[in-house]
Design a protein around this motif. Structure first.
Motif, PDB file in Angstrom:
ATOM      1  N   ALA A 114      -4.737   6.660  -2.301  1.00 10.95           N
ATOM      2  CA  ALA A 114      -5.317   5.141  -1.931  1.00 10.95           C
ATOM      3  C   ALA A 114      -6.239   5.134  -1.015  1.00 10.95           C
ATOM      4  N   ARG A 115      -7.427   4.079  -0.987  1.00 10.49           N
ATOM      5  CA  ARG A 115      -8.266   3.703   0.075  1.00 10.49           C
ATOM      6  C   ARG A 115      -8.145   2.451   0.400  1.00 10.49           C
ATOM      7  N   ILE A 116      -7.873   2.149   1.529  1.00 10.34           N
ATOM      8  CA  ILE A 116      -7.527   0.973   1.951  1.00 10.34           C
ATOM      9  C   ILE A 116      -8.317   0.321   3.352  1.00 10.34           C
ATOM     10  N   PRO A 117      -8.867  -0.752   3.270  1.00 10.59           N
ATOM     11  CA  PRO A 117      -9.704  -1.128   4.268  1.00 10.59           C
ATOM     12  C   PRO A 117      -8.883  -1.194   5.909  1.00 10.59           C
ATOM     13  N   VAL A 118      -9.346  -0.937   6.892  1.00 11.87           N
ATOM     14  CA  VAL A 118      -8.781  -0.681   8.150  1.00 11.87           C
ATOM     15  C   VAL A 118      -7.930  -1.855   8.495  1.00 11.87           C
ATOM     16  N   LEU A 150       1.758   3.580 -10.689  1.00  8.90           N
ATOM     17  CA  LEU A 150       1.848   2.385 -11.194  1.00  8.90           C
ATOM     18  C   LEU A 150       1.947   1.286 -10.039  1.00  8.90           C
ATOM     19  N   ILE A 151       2.788   1.662  -8.971  1.00  6.71           N
ATOM     20  CA  ILE A 151       3.152   0.660  -7.822  1.00  6.71           C
ATOM     21  C   ILE A 151       1.686   0.633  -7.041  1.00  6.71           C
ATOM     22  N   LEU A 152       0.951   1.918  -6.930  1.00 11.08           N
ATOM     23  CA  LEU A 152      -0.411   1.753  -6.004  1.00 11.08           C
ATOM     24  C   LEU A 152      -1.463   1.146  -6.996  1.00 11.08           C
ATOM     25  N   ARG A 153      -1.446   1.233  -8.049  1.00  7.06           N
ATOM     26  CA  ARG A 153      -2.472   0.472  -9.186  1.00  7.06           C
ATOM     27  C   ARG A 153      -2.212  -1.138  -8.938  1.00  7.06           C
ATOM     28  N   ASP A 154      -1.090  -1.424  -8.463  1.00 11.33           N
ATOM     29  CA  ASP A 154      -0.993  -2.981  -8.458  1.00 11.33           C
ATOM     30  C   ASP A 154      -1.029  -3.423  -7.117  1.00 11.33           C
ATOM     31  N   VAL A 155      -0.458  -2.602  -6.151  1.00 12.10           N
ATOM     32  CA  VAL A 155      -0.320  -3.280  -4.722  1.00 12.10           C
ATOM     33  C   VAL A 155      -1.877  -2.902  -4.145  1.00 12.10           C
ATOM     34  N   ALA A 156      -2.542  -1.890  -4.313  1.00 12.03           N
ATOM     35  CA  ALA A 156      -3.720  -1.482  -3.265  1.00 12.03           C
ATOM     36  C   ALA A 156      -4.659  -2.594  -3.640  1.00 12.03           C
ATOM     37  N   PRO A 157      -5.224  -2.828  -4.863  1.00 10.00           N
ATOM     38  CA  PRO A 157      -6.392  -4.027  -5.033  1.00 10.00           C
ATOM     39  C   PRO A 157      -5.978  -5.438  -4.315  1.00 10.00           C
ATOM     40  N   ARG A 158      -4.781  -5.660  -3.969  1.00  6.97           N
ATOM     41  CA  ARG A 158      -4.444  -6.946  -3.757  1.00  6.97           C
ATOM     42  C   ARG A 158      -4.704  -6.894  -1.962  1.00  6.97           C
ATOM     43  N   PHE A 159      -4.783  -5.730  -1.397  1.00  6.17           N
ATOM     44  CA  PHE A 159      -5.155  -5.642  -0.255  1.00  6.17           C
ATOM     45  C   PHE A 159      -6.845  -4.973   0.168  1.00  6.17           C
TER      46      PHE A 159
END
Length: 337
Positions: free
Chosen positions: A302-306, A280-289
């Protein structure tokens, strides 16, 4: 890996995940329907791969999480499959809130897919196939459910863990060698012990040797925030790296990030000993980055831009601390209790 070839004399196709829980789930399904074909796929590929289901009388899907980005399209395609074939979808990952209430969907986030697959198909299974479900449960850190604990009473638990451990290590070492994984499914479907299957013990030993080298590297490289301990490019198994990061960083959540040059992003694996719901936390936080994230409460990715990775990690660290404080205040242990 050989290309998929349709055998028109076969009525059942099984789509399953390539990890130990997926392999055991697929093996249980194949034990229920011995004359079936097995195809390994993933959440992001399932929608496309369902084209292979055309012409089959029965379609079984095991341990494939629903990709939220394509969930509406996937649901519509599955409804079409259900009109043409007998569809059984068995999974333990959280499902989207809207529309996923079909009778062909069997979902329980508090058990592994292997346990669920045995229960859904129990009428067609030999009781001893519960042992394969136990292997899958151990591989998915889900051997503490009431059913699995009861099933374990019929076996020597030490032997169960030896066999499951050998299977899990061999699966991890084999990576994307799907022909080997199909061999595993064939043998497990016949309730053969993993240690008797060709290459399992050899692969398991090699995996353990690499894991020990990885553990020692992480012990030196790990860094810690308030709630997360992490390593970057550990040069080894991501999920195991996250576990050792938590251990040696002395935090409840461990993270292992690997740089993906073609995506200019980090792929991150998380493992948690905290009561927080990482999914739940990642589904909320990751898209904001600018990224994506999700999975299970205690094991997610997760997959996050460098360019956004450090900011993401700091924000996630804060959110985990806040959520853990909230759960403590409300006396919540975990999502299944």
């Amino acid at each position: 890996m050989r290309a998929f070839e349709r055998d028109h004399g076969i009525e059942t196709i099984i789509f399953t995940h390539g990890d130990s829980d997926g392999i055991c789930s697929g093996a249980i399904a194949k034990s229920a329907y011995p004359d079936s074909q097995v195809y390994f796929t993933s959440p992001v590929s399932l929608l496309q791969k369902l084209e292979l289901a055309k012409g089959y009388r029965r379609v079984i899907i095991c341990d494939i999480a629903i990709d939220e980005r394509t969930s509406a399209e996937l649901l519509q395609r599955l409804k079409e499959v259900a009109q043409e074939s007998d569809l059984i979808y068995i999974d333990h990952h959280p499902v989207p809130e809207n529309g996923w209430t079909e009778s062909w969907l069997h979902n329980d986030p508090c058990a592994c897919s292997s346990e669920l697959t045995y229960k859904v198909l129990a009428k067609r299974l030999n009781r001893d196939v519960r042992r394969v479900a136990i292997y899958g449960a151990i591989g998915d850190y889900a051997d503490d459910t009431d059913s699995v604990k009861q099933w374990c009473e019929d076996w020597d638990k030490r032997t169960l863990f030896f066999e499951a451990g050998a299977l899990i290590q061999a699966v991890i070492y084999s990576g994307r060698e799907f022909d080997f994984k199909r061999v595993l499914v064939e043998h497990l479907a016949k309730d053969r012990i993993p240690s008797s299957i060709p290459d399992v013990l050899v692969f398991a030993k090699k995996c353990s040797e690499l894991e020990e080298q990885l553990r020692l590297r992480i012990k030196k490289q790990v860094k810690s925030l308030q709630n997360i301990a992490y390593v970057i490019d550990p040069k080894g198994y991501k999920s195991k790296s996250a576990i050792y990061a938590a251990a040696y960083g002395q935090r409840k959540v461990g993270a292992s990030a690997e740089y993906r040059q073609t995506k200019h992003a980090y792929d991150v694996s998380f493992r948690s000993r905290s009561p927080v719901d990482l999914n739940l936390i990642l589904r909320d936080v990751a898209p904001r980055f600018g990224g994506t994230g999700g999975g299970l409460a205690e094991a997610a990715g997760a997959r996050i831009p460098v360019a956004n990775f450090k900011a993401f990690l700091n924000d996630l660290d804060t959110r985990i601390g806040e959520e853990e404080h909230r759960l403590k205040e409300e006396h919540i242990i975990d999502k299944c209790h």
